[in-house]
Motif scaffolding. Structure first.
Motif, PDB file in Angstrom:
ATOM      1  N   GLU A  18       0.840  -1.192   0.000  1.00  0.00           N
ATOM      2  CA  GLU A  18       0.000   0.000   0.000  1.00  0.00           C
ATOM      3  C   GLU A  18       0.875   1.241   0.000  1.00  0.00           C
ATOM      4  O   GLU A  18       1.988   1.232   0.503  1.00  0.00           O
ATOM      5  N   LYS A  19       0.356   2.296  -0.507  1.00  0.00           N
ATOM      6  CA  LYS A  19       1.111   3.533  -0.667  1.00  0.00           C
ATOM      7  C   LYS A  19       0.876   4.501   0.491  1.00  0.00           C
ATOM      8  O   LYS A  19       0.693   5.695   0.298  1.00  0.00           O
ATOM      9  N   TRP A  20       0.889   3.967   1.719  1.00  0.00           N
ATOM     10  CA  TRP A  20       0.673   4.775   2.923  1.00  0.00           C
ATOM     11  C   TRP A  20       1.723   4.435   3.969  1.00  0.00           C
ATOM     12  O   TRP A  20       2.215   3.308   4.020  1.00  0.00           O
ATOM     13  N   ILE A  21       2.005   5.413   4.815  1.00  0.00           N
ATOM     14  CA  ILE A  21       2.873   5.206   5.973  1.00  0.00           C
ATOM     15  C   ILE A  21       2.104   5.685   7.192  1.00  0.00           C
ATOM     16  O   ILE A  21       1.578   6.800   7.202  1.00  0.00           O
ATOM     17  N   GLU A  22       2.014   4.840   8.185  1.00  0.00           N
ATOM     18  CA  GLU A  22       1.412   5.238   9.454  1.00  0.00           C
ATOM     19  C   GLU A  22       2.532   5.707  10.369  1.00  0.00           C
ATOM     20  O   GLU A  22       3.594   5.086  10.434  1.00  0.00           O
ATOM     21  N   LEU A  23       2.287   6.795  11.081  1.00  0.00           N
ATOM     22  CA  LEU A  23       3.311   7.406  11.914  1.00  0.00           C
ATOM     23  C   LEU A  23       2.716   7.804  13.256  1.00  0.00           C
ATOM     24  O   LEU A  23       1.600   8.330  13.311  1.00  0.00           O
ATOM     25  N   ALA A  24       3.446   7.536  14.321  1.00  0.00           N
ATOM     26  CA  ALA A  24       3.068   8.014  15.659  1.00  0.00           C
ATOM     27  C   ALA A  24       4.327   8.544  16.330  1.00  0.00           C
ATOM     28  O   ALA A  24       5.369   7.902  16.298  1.00  0.00           O
ATOM     29  N   VAL A  25       4.218   9.733  16.910  1.00  0.00           N
ATOM     30  CA  VAL A  25       5.311  10.323  17.676  1.00  0.00           C
ATOM     31  C   VAL A  25       4.750  10.716  19.033  1.00  0.00           C
ATOM     32  O   VAL A  25       3.783  11.464  19.115  1.00  0.00           O
ATOM     33  N   THR A  26       5.343  10.164  20.069  1.00  0.00           N
ATOM     34  CA  THR A  26       4.905  10.424  21.432  1.00  0.00           C
ATOM     35  C   THR A  26       6.002  11.176  22.159  1.00  0.00           C
ATOM     36  O   THR A  26       7.178  10.808  22.059  1.00  0.00           O
ATOM     37  N   CYS A  27       5.619  12.185  22.865  1.00  0.00           N
ATOM     38  CA  CYS A  27       6.578  12.976  23.619  1.00  0.00           C
ATOM     39  C   CYS A  27       6.291  12.800  25.104  1.00  0.00           C
ATOM     40  O   CYS A  27       5.214  13.158  25.580  1.00  0.00           O
ATOM     41  N   ALA A  28       7.242  12.212  25.818  1.00  0.00           N
ATOM     42  CA  ALA A  28       7.076  12.003  27.253  1.00  0.00           C
ATOM     43  C   ALA A  28       8.437  11.722  27.874  1.00  0.00           C
ATOM     44  O   ALA A  28       9.337  11.202  27.211  1.00  0.00           O
ATOM     45  N   ALA A  29       8.560  12.058  29.129  1.00  0.00           N
ATOM     46  CA  ALA A  29       9.774  11.766  29.896  1.00  0.00           C
ATOM     47  C   ALA A  29      11.034  12.287  29.214  1.00  0.00           C
ATOM     48  O   ALA A  29      12.079  11.660  29.250  1.00  0.00           O
ATOM     49  N   GLY A  30      10.930  13.441  28.577  1.00  0.00           N
ATOM     50  CA  GLY A  30      12.094  14.064  27.978  1.00  0.00           C
ATOM     51  C   GLY A  30      12.598  13.427  26.706  1.00  0.00           C
ATOM     52  O   GLY A  30      13.730  13.664  26.304  1.00  0.00           O
ATOM     53  N   ARG A  31      11.766  12.620  26.047  1.00  0.00           N
ATOM     54  CA  ARG A  31      12.208  12.002  24.806  1.00  0.00           C
ATOM     55  C   ARG A  31      11.051  11.879  23.826  1.00  0.00           C
ATOM     56  O   ARG A  31       9.888  11.956  24.204  1.00  0.00           O
ATOM     57  N   LEU A  32      11.394  11.670  22.569  1.00  0.00           N
ATOM     58  CA  LEU A  32      10.408  11.465  21.515  1.00  0.00           C
ATOM     59  C   LEU A  32      10.466  10.011  21.075  1.00  0.00           C
ATOM     60  O   LEU A  32      11.509   9.534  20.640  1.00  0.00           O
ATOM     61  N   GLN A  33       9.350   9.315  21.210  1.00  0.00           N
ATOM     62  CA  GLN A  33       9.228   7.931  20.762  1.00  0.00           C
ATOM     63  C   GLN A  33       8.570   7.960  19.393  1.00  0.00           C
ATOM     64  O   GLN A  33       7.520   8.583  19.223  1.00  0.00           O
ATOM     65  N   VAL A  34       9.172   7.297  18.415  1.00  0.00           N
ATOM     66  CA  VAL A  34       8.685   7.319  17.035  1.00  0.00           C
ATOM     67  C   VAL A  34       8.372   5.895  16.594  1.00  0.00           C
ATOM     68  O   VAL A  34       9.149   4.977  16.847  1.00  0.00           O
ATOM     69  N   GLU A  35       7.237   5.741  15.918  1.00  0.00           N
ATOM     70  CA  GLU A  35       6.861   4.453  15.351  1.00  0.00           C
ATOM     71  C   GLU A  35       6.346   4.680  13.937  1.00  0.00           C
ATOM     72  O   GLU A  35       5.538   5.572  13.709  1.00  0.00           O
ATOM     73  N   THR A  36       6.840   3.860  13.006  1.00  0.00           N
ATOM     74  CA  THR A  36       6.328   3.890  11.638  1.00  0.00           C
ATOM     75  C   THR A  36       5.850   2.487  11.269  1.00  0.00           C
ATOM     76  O   THR A  36       6.404   1.492  11.732  1.00  0.00           O
ATOM     77  N   VAL A  37       4.819   2.452  10.440  1.00  0.00           N
ATOM     78  CA  VAL A  37       4.292   1.182   9.936  1.00  0.00           C
ATOM     79  C   VAL A  37       4.007   1.382   8.457  1.00  0.00           C
ATOM     80  O   VAL A  37       3.422   2.394   8.054  1.00  0.00           O
ATOM     81  N   ASP A  38       4.439   0.419   7.647  1.00  0.00           N
ATOM     82  CA  ASP A  38       4.146   0.472   6.216  1.00  0.00           C
ATOM     83  C   ASP A  38       4.001  -0.954   5.695  1.00  0.00           C
ATOM     84  O   ASP A  38       4.393  -1.903   6.353  1.00  0.00           O
ATOM     85  N   LYS A  39       3.417  -1.064   4.505  1.00  0.00           N
ATOM     86  CA  LYS A  39       3.229  -2.373   3.876  1.00  0.00           C
ATOM     87  C   LYS A  39       4.156  -2.550   2.686  1.00  0.00           C
ATOM     88  O   LYS A  39       3.841  -3.278   1.751  1.00  0.00           O
ATOM     89  N   GLY A  40       5.306  -1.917   2.732  1.00  0.00           N
ATOM     90  CA  GLY A  40       6.276  -2.051   1.659  1.00  0.00           C
ATOM     91  C   GLY A  40       7.124  -3.299   1.830  1.00  0.00           C
ATOM     92  O   GLY A  40       6.848  -4.166   2.661  1.00  0.00           O
ATOM     93  N   ALA A  41       8.187  -3.371   1.031  1.00  0.00           N
ATOM     94  CA  ALA A  41       9.125  -4.492   1.106  1.00  0.00           C
ATOM     95  C   ALA A  41       9.799  -4.505   2.480  1.00  0.00           C
ATOM     96  O   ALA A  41       9.961  -3.461   3.108  1.00  0.00           O
ATOM     97  N   PRO A  42      10.200  -5.691   2.952  1.00  0.00           N
ATOM     98  CA  PRO A  42      10.867  -5.780   4.258  1.00  0.00           C
ATOM     99  C   PRO A  42      12.170  -4.978   4.295  1.00  0.00           C
ATOM    100  O   PRO A  42      12.857  -4.834   3.288  1.00  0.00           O
ATOM    101  N   LEU A  43      12.489  -4.492   5.464  1.00  0.00           N
ATOM    102  CA  LEU A  43      13.747  -3.783   5.690  1.00  0.00           C
ATOM    103  C   LEU A  43      14.888  -4.788   5.663  1.00  0.00           C
ATOM    104  O   LEU A  43      14.816  -5.814   6.350  1.00  0.00           O
ATOM    105  N   PRO A  44      15.934  -4.540   4.886  1.00  0.00           N
ATOM    106  CA  PRO A  44      17.071  -5.469   4.888  1.00  0.00           C
ATOM    107  C   PRO A  44      17.688  -5.558   6.284  1.00  0.00           C
ATOM    108  O   PRO A  44      17.994  -4.534   6.896  1.00  0.00           O
ATOM    109  N   PRO A  45      17.868  -6.763   6.821  1.00  0.00           N
ATOM    110  CA  PRO A  45      18.330  -6.930   8.204  1.00  0.00           C
ATOM    111  C   PRO A  45      19.664  -6.262   8.502  1.00  0.00           C
ATOM    112  O   PRO A  45      19.887  -5.798   9.613  1.00  0.00           O
ATOM    113  N   GLN A  46      20.556  -6.168   7.521  1.00  0.00           N
ATOM    114  CA  GLN A  46      21.867  -5.588   7.781  1.00  0.00           C
ATOM    115  C   GLN A  46      21.788  -4.103   8.143  1.00  0.00           C
ATOM    116  O   GLN A  46      22.711  -3.568   8.749  1.00  0.00           O
TER     117      GLN A  46
END
Length: 148
Positions: free
Chosen positions: A69-97
């Protein structure tokens, strides 16, 4: 002042972004303005723009064109002095290296030999902490945090 519960909710920002370079650029500007208004320090916002720009553009350029799919889901949470980032997509797998770290590309002998690309994952690993990746249900889940 670092991000804190006093100004930001637990889920500060979430979006479903079309997987195009233009949409990524617009979303990065929106994120920067949102976190500026909430008092996130400039240095942390700059790191977020760099790392998230690299991650999202890599998804657009490398994962999505190979299927999904041609979409990227994104969430950024700000708490405890840091930014937590999460992305989700249905593209090809990320190369493990790419998860174990990345070296700078060969710089050559003169400024004319400098490569045009190849710096992205080196920069991501230099700035992001606790990066995790999971491929589940045909979806890529990448998460990390940034801290001052």
């Amino acid at each position: 002042m670092p991000c804190a519960a006093r100004t930001l909710p637990d889920a500060a920002l979430s979006a479903r972004i079309p997987a195009t370079a233009d949409a990524v650029r617009v979303e990065l500007m929106r994120i920067q303005e949102t976190f500026r208004r909430h008092g996130v320090p400039e240095g942390l916002r700059a790191d977020l723009a760099i790392v998230l720009g690299e991650v999202l553009n890599n998804i657009v350029e490398h994962a999505i064109p190979r299927g999904g799919e041609k979409w990227i889901e994104l969430a950024v949470t700000c708490a405890a002095g840091r930014l937590q980032v999460e992305t989700v997509d249905k593209g090809a797998p990320l190369p493990p290296q790419l998860l174990g770290g990345a070296a700078l590309p060969d710089m050559g002998d003169t400024p004319l030999d400098l490569p045009e690309g190849g710096f992205g994952w080196f920069i991501i690993h230099a700035l992001a902490r606790d990066m995790t990746y999971e491929r589940a249900g045909g979806r890529n889940h990448l998460s990390f945090f940034l801290q001052e």
